[in-house]
Scaffold this active site. Sequence first.
Site, PDB file in Angstrom:
ATOM      1  N   CYS A   1      -0.088   3.476  -6.578  1.00 33.08           N
ATOM      2  CA  CYS A   1      -1.083   2.873  -5.688  1.00 33.08           C
ATOM      3  C   CYS A   1      -1.280   1.458  -6.193  1.00 33.08           C
ATOM      4  CB  CYS A   1      -2.401   3.651  -5.719  1.00 33.08           C
ATOM      5  SG  CYS A   1      -3.748   2.848  -4.801  1.00 33.08           S
TER       6      CYS A   1
ATOM      7  N   CYS B   1       0.868  -1.180   0.000  1.00 37.48           N
ATOM      8  CA  CYS B   1       0.000   0.000   0.000  1.00 37.48           C
ATOM      9  C   CYS B   1       0.902   1.226   0.000  1.00 37.48           C
ATOM     10  CB  CYS B   1      -0.888  -0.014   1.244  1.00 37.48           C
ATOM     11  SG  CYS B   1      -1.922   1.454   1.461  1.00 37.48           S
TER      12      CYS B   1
END
Length: 264
Positions: A183, A73
Amino acid sequence: MDTRPIGFLDSGVGGLTVVCELIRQLPHEKIVYIGDSARAPYGPRPKKQIKEYTWELVNFLLTQNVKMIVFACNTATAVAWEEVKAALDIPVLGVVLPGASAAIKSTTKGQVGVIGTPMTVASDIYRKKIQLLAPSVQVRSLACPKFVPIVESNEMCSSIAKKIVYDSLSPLVGKIDTLVLGCTHYPLLRPIIQNVMGPSVKLIDSGAECVRDISVLLNYFDINGNYHQKAVEHRFFTTANPEIFQEIASIWLKQKINVEHVTL
């Protein structure tokens, strides 16, 4: 030999893009994955809250006796990775530096774009890492807050997704030769992103790039799994609906997996 699993954490399903690459490159390694889809996206949240949520994911993985933790993440990496890395006695890897390094190798004109959540972009972490290694490279960063909800709701192939991606990326079109998908959710939109940016723009999957670093750390700390083990059992946990997670995972991993619900 160390047969303990590698732990992966993410705000939702995006980290599966990293897991997919790890299974391809290191099929003998066990995986424990926790995706906090119930509280996704992390990007618009305050730093303090992101750090708090990240520690909850870390502590959950520690109960699973993991030998390494991978921050799959970018937002969590930008906000909490350094703190967690300093606090634990097992290797902790983030996705930013591998992605930044790959972008430098890829660019031919020194024009790199970075897309990510509002928090990742606000942290300026990619520009700092890229220009630390290659000061002459120009970096254009762009927050794409609508991308994660598209992925988490499994609408990656919808007409709405195509319009949102087109509208969001228009400021970068024609201005860069390399685009970092900052991302881990974004590779699930890769075909649309590539179509908008054009075939000449190289897309960098920061999550997939970090698998090479995972392999290096496994060797360095001598914690490789059993190379001869053929049947490896992985465990996947989500804080939201296991069925939605399972549906997205089966598309990305190309296999049916069992997903367990967990409350943090």
